[in-house]
Design an enzyme around this catalytic site. Structure first.
Site, PDB file in Angstrom:
ATOM      1  N   ASN A   8       1.562  -1.340   0.169  1.00  0.00           N
ATOM      2  CA  ASN A   8      -0.008   0.226   0.016  1.00  0.00           C
ATOM      3  C   ASN A   8       1.041   1.359  -0.350  1.00  0.00           C
ATOM      4  O   ASN A   8       1.428   1.571   1.099  1.00  0.00           O
ATOM      5  CB  ASN A   8      -0.760   0.093   1.200  1.00  0.00           C
ATOM      6  N   LYS A  15       3.204   0.705   2.878  1.00  0.00           N
ATOM      7  CA  LYS A  15       3.098  -0.085   3.797  1.00  0.00           C
ATOM      8  C   LYS A  15       2.730  -1.119   3.617  1.00  0.00           C
ATOM      9  O   LYS A  15       2.410  -1.823   2.032  1.00  0.00           O
ATOM     10  CB  LYS A  15       1.530   0.557   4.488  1.00  0.00           C
ATOM     11  N   ARG A  89      -1.721  -1.233  -3.977  1.00  0.00           N
ATOM     12  CA  ARG A  89      -4.031  -1.004  -3.672  1.00  0.00           C
ATOM     13  C   ARG A  89      -3.839   0.203  -4.724  1.00  0.00           C
ATOM     14  O   ARG A  89      -2.489   0.524  -4.550  1.00  0.00           O
ATOM     15  CB  ARG A  89      -3.918  -0.880  -2.704  1.00  0.00           C
ATOM     16  N   HIS A 178     -12.689   2.425  -0.874  1.00  0.00           N
ATOM     17  CA  HIS A 178     -12.737   1.780  -0.061  1.00  0.00           C
ATOM     18  C   HIS A 178     -13.988   0.419  -0.225  1.00  0.00           C
ATOM     19  O   HIS A 178     -13.867  -0.109   0.762  1.00  0.00           O
ATOM     20  CB  HIS A 178     -14.043   2.437   1.406  1.00  0.00           C
ATOM     21  N   HIS A 206     -17.702   2.386   7.023  1.00  0.00           N
ATOM     22  CA  HIS A 206     -16.592   1.845   7.843  1.00  0.00           C
ATOM     23  C   HIS A 206     -16.115   3.556   8.238  1.00  0.00           C
ATOM     24  O   HIS A 206     -16.084   4.283   7.273  1.00  0.00           O
ATOM     25  CB  HIS A 206     -15.579   1.521   6.215  1.00  0.00           C
ATOM     26  N   LEU A 207     -15.930   3.310   9.501  1.00  0.00           N
ATOM     27  CA  LEU A 207     -15.775   4.238  10.159  1.00  0.00           C
ATOM     28  C   LEU A 207     -13.563   4.541  10.806  1.00  0.00           C
ATOM     29  O   LEU A 207     -14.005   4.336  12.046  1.00  0.00           O
ATOM     30  CB  LEU A 207     -16.299   4.584  10.958  1.00  0.00           C
ATOM     31  N   GLY A 210     -10.329   8.095   6.914  1.00  0.00           N
ATOM     32  CA  GLY A 210     -11.326   8.424   5.995  1.00  0.00           C
ATOM     33  C   GLY A 210     -12.495   6.953   6.472  1.00  0.00           C
ATOM     34  O   GLY A 210     -12.946   6.046   7.061  1.00  0.00           O
ATOM     35  N   ARG A 239     -11.557  15.563   6.711  1.00  0.00           N
ATOM     36  CA  ARG A 239     -12.408  16.223   5.626  1.00  0.00           C
ATOM     37  C   ARG A 239     -13.983  16.092   5.973  1.00  0.00           C
ATOM     38  O   ARG A 239     -14.380  15.488   6.522  1.00  0.00           O
ATOM     39  CB  ARG A 239     -12.926  14.781   4.578  1.00  0.00           C
ATOM     40  N   ASP A 280      -8.592  13.231  15.617  1.00  0.00           N
ATOM     41  CA  ASP A 280      -8.300  11.918  16.081  1.00  0.00           C
ATOM     42  C   ASP A 280      -9.766  11.756  17.316  1.00  0.00           C
ATOM     43  O   ASP A 280     -10.320  12.518  18.171  1.00  0.00           O
ATOM     44  CB  ASP A 280      -7.671  11.488  16.948  1.00  0.00           C
ATOM     45  N   ARG A 282     -10.997  10.013  19.454  1.00  0.00           N
ATOM     46  CA  ARG A 282     -11.118   9.332  21.012  1.00  0.00           C
ATOM     47  C   ARG A 282     -10.256  10.969  21.738  1.00  0.00           C
ATOM     48  O   ARG A 282     -11.388  10.766  22.738  1.00  0.00           O
ATOM     49  CB  ARG A 282      -9.344   9.079  21.557  1.00  0.00           C
ATOM     50  N   VAL A 329     -12.560   3.820  14.209  1.00  0.00           N
ATOM     51  CA  VAL A 329     -14.265   4.560  15.163  1.00  0.00           C
ATOM     52  C   VAL A 329     -15.700   3.125  15.524  1.00  0.00           C
ATOM     53  O   VAL A 329     -15.268   2.523  16.339  1.00  0.00           O
ATOM     54  CB  VAL A 329     -13.642   5.517  14.599  1.00  0.00           C
ATOM     55  N   GLU A 331     -14.540  -0.311  15.393  1.00  0.00           N
ATOM     56  CA  GLU A 331     -14.284  -1.243  16.133  1.00  0.00           C
ATOM     57  C   GLU A 331     -14.465  -0.962  17.085  1.00  0.00           C
ATOM     58  O   GLU A 331     -14.478  -2.126  18.576  1.00  0.00           O
ATOM     59  CB  GLU A 331     -12.588  -1.725  15.382  1.00  0.00           C
ATOM     60  N   GLU A 382      -8.235  -5.735   4.754  1.00  0.00           N
ATOM     61  CA  GLU A 382      -7.928  -5.339   3.415  1.00  0.00           C
ATOM     62  C   GLU A 382      -7.509  -5.420   2.964  1.00  0.00           C
ATOM     63  O   GLU A 382      -7.192  -6.154   1.514  1.00  0.00           O
ATOM     64  CB  GLU A 382      -7.725  -3.783   3.641  1.00  0.00           C
TER      65      GLU A 382
HETATM   66  P1  AMP Z   1      -8.045   3.514  10.975  1.00  0.00           P
HETATM   67  O1  AMP Z   1      -8.616   5.082   9.861  1.00  0.00           O
HETATM   68  O2  AMP Z   1      -9.173   3.145  10.306  1.00  0.00           O
HETATM   69  O3  AMP Z   1      -6.783   3.375  11.618  1.00  0.00           O
HETATM   70  O4  AMP Z   1      -9.010   4.732  12.195  1.00  0.00           O
HETATM   71  C1  AMP Z   1      -8.507   5.499  12.854  1.00  0.00           C
HETATM   72  C2  AMP Z   1      -9.644   6.558  13.605  1.00  0.00           C
HETATM   73  O5  AMP Z   1      -9.682   4.943  14.702  1.00  0.00           O
HETATM   74  C3  AMP Z   1      -8.516   7.628  14.840  1.00  0.00           C
HETATM   75  O6  AMP Z   1      -8.369   8.897  13.884  1.00  0.00           O
HETATM   76  C4  AMP Z   1      -9.243   6.868  15.917  1.00  0.00           C
HETATM   77  O7  AMP Z   1     -10.109   8.691  15.961  1.00  0.00           O
HETATM   78  C5  AMP Z   1     -10.755   6.210  15.719  1.00  0.00           C
HETATM   79  N1  AMP Z   1     -10.142   4.915  17.255  1.00  0.00           N
HETATM   80  C6  AMP Z   1      -9.221   5.016  17.155  1.00  0.00           C
HETATM   81  N2  AMP Z   1      -9.163   3.523  18.530  1.00  0.00           N
HETATM   82  C7  AMP Z   1     -11.018   4.656  19.069  1.00  0.00           C
HETATM   83  C8  AMP Z   1     -11.681   4.074  20.309  1.00  0.00           C
HETATM   84  N3  AMP Z   1     -11.075   3.438  21.334  1.00  0.00           N
HETATM   85  N4  AMP Z   1     -12.392   5.114  20.739  1.00  0.00           N
HETATM   86  C9  AMP Z   1     -12.950   5.786  19.710  1.00  0.00           C
HETATM   87  N5  AMP Z   1     -11.809   6.398  18.165  1.00  0.00           N
HETATM   88  C10 AMP Z   1     -11.301   5.186  18.429  1.00  0.00           C
END
Ligand code: AMP
Length: 396
Positions: A8, A15, A89, A178, A206-207, A210, A239, A280, A282, A329, A331, A382
């Site tokens: 990727n 990656k 990818r 995605h 898919h959260l 992106g 975004r 982020d 979190r 997010v 998961e 993926e």
């Molecule tokens: P990804 O692009 O799939 O790696 O998702 C990244 C995003 O997942 C990060 O920017 C975080 O905002 C979010 N994330 C990861 N762990 C948590 C969590 N425990 N609670 C809320 N958001 C999270």
């Protein structure tokens, strides 16, 4: 075939994952960051441990050499038919690629030509492919496109209501993104429920940084929230997602923003970041919990948009067997999952609060017994999907 090296390649990162396609285990993986900058860092992990290195990487070919060095130093060895294939990818396959493609001059030319539709994404993928062809001559290489799963969108879902000749001339339509994740998660959701993939109706959310939603009917994408580019749709880390296009006209006229300023605003300074100061989720949640009104509004807008798409896709599909949450997010955030489906009791969606907030990992059901629509968490993979598609294409 026994191993595929999944690549990727982003504008400043590489990656990779070496996957054993018989056992589907990851034998080694890594991330090389800040390619082209004065300082660089890389990590390489195997089941035995993780190795971190700080080293500047001039370009993609140097990053490939660093990856090969990491395999040589920390294993597993890249020899004796390992890898049997490389799989890349690629974000934008336009209307041209409806599945994976074995890389040859024609495919390279097509990916290059499609860069006009994905100027930020296709060129770095091509740089990665070029470096890979040099580093692994004679090994079959495959391109797997993020857009391919959405080639099944019907015209009414992919057509923008603008002048049709102008749109055709510039290939303006919705392509989605995605797709690899939506395909993997929707199929796993059906398998998890023991429902036939060919008839299952699944809404995938898919959260991640992106974010996109997808309505999947019998294994086919029939609607998705990302559009001609990955900017449309849900609120994301940086975004904006959906916005009245006239806002851009207004900002251009009144705030004197150029096309490049608007691009930067919508892609890099909007979404959760624009609303709350952090991309982020979190951080946004912890700030909202300590009374930050901007952070709370950011979460409210994020959830409002999610419910908007969930309602729309329930209508497009005529109901659903499952709603599946995935990515960072999806998961990991019980609060977002609960907020997204809170009002859907009327449509037969009932969450089980205990299941939803359980720290359990892996594929799981979080809806209540008797919920007509199952709500699931399905960790996306993926890289595995890309490896599987390559094996299927190469037919070994
Ligand atoms: P990804 O692009 O799939 O790696 O998702 C990244 C995003 O997942 C990060 O920017 C975080 O905002 C979010 N994330 C990861 N762990 C948590 C969590 N425990 N609670 C809320 N958001 C999270």
């Amino acid at each position: 075939m026994s191993t595929v090296l999944v690549i990727n390649s982003g504008s400043s990162s590489l990656k990779y994952q070496l996957i054993d396609t018989d056992t589907e285990q990851v034998l080694g993986k890594g991330l090389i960051e800040r390619i082209g900058q004065r300082t660089g860092s890389s990590s390489h992990s195997t089941p035995e441990g993780e190795h971190l290195t700080e080293r500047a990487m001039r370009d993609h070919p140097s990053a490939f050499r660093a990856m090969i060095d990491a395999f040589r130093l920390h294993g597993p060895a890249l020899d004796d038919g390992t890898p049997a294939a490389l799989a890349h990818r690629v974000v934008q396959g336009g209307a041209r690629f409806s599945g994976p493609a074995r890389i040859d001059d024609r495919v390279l030319q097509d990916i290059d030509e499609l860069s006009a539709l994905a100027p930020l994404h296709n060129p770095p993928a091509l740089a990665g492919i070029g470096a890979a062809l040099e580093a692994f001559p004679g090994i079959p290489q495959v391109a797997v496109f993020d857009t391919a799963f959405h080639v099944t969108l019907p015209p009414e879902a992919f057509t923008y209501a603008i002048d049709k000749d102008l749109a055709a001339r510039h290939r303006v339509r919705r392509y989605g993104a995605h797709g690899t994740s939506h395909k993997y998660v929707s199929r796993r959701a059906a398998e998890f429920l023991g429902v036939d993939v060919d008839t299952a109706k699944v809404i995938v959310l898919h959260l991640g940084n992106g974010a996109s939603a997808c309505a999947v009917d019998g294994g086919r994408s029939i609607d998705t929230s990302m559009g001609m580019t990955p900017l449309e749709g849900l609120v994301m880390g940086t975004r904006s997602g959906d916005i009245d296009p006239a806002v851009l006209l207004h900002l251009s006229r009144r705030a004197d923003l150029s096309i490049d300023d608007l691009d930067e605003l919508l892609n890099r300074r909007s979404g959760l970041l624009g609303l709350s100061g952090s991309a982020d989720l979190r951080d946004v949640v912890s700030r909202a919990d300590s009374g930050d009104a901007d952070a709370q509004l950011a979460i409210d807008v994020y959830l409002h948009r999610l419910r908007h798409y969930l309602g729309a896709y329930l209508a497009q599909l005529g109901g659903a067997d499952a709603i599946a949450f995935t990515a960072g997010v999806g998961e990991n955030s019980p609060r977002i999952r609960a907020g997204a489906v809170a009002t859907l009791g009327f449509a037969g969606v009932q969450l089980d609060e205990v299941r939803n907030s359980s720290p359990e990992r892996g594929e799981r059901i979080i809806s209540a017994e008797g919920s007509r629509v199952a709500v699931l968490v399905i960790p996306t993979n993926e890289e595995l999907e890309i490896a599987r598609q390559s094996v299927e294409l190469l037919g070994t």
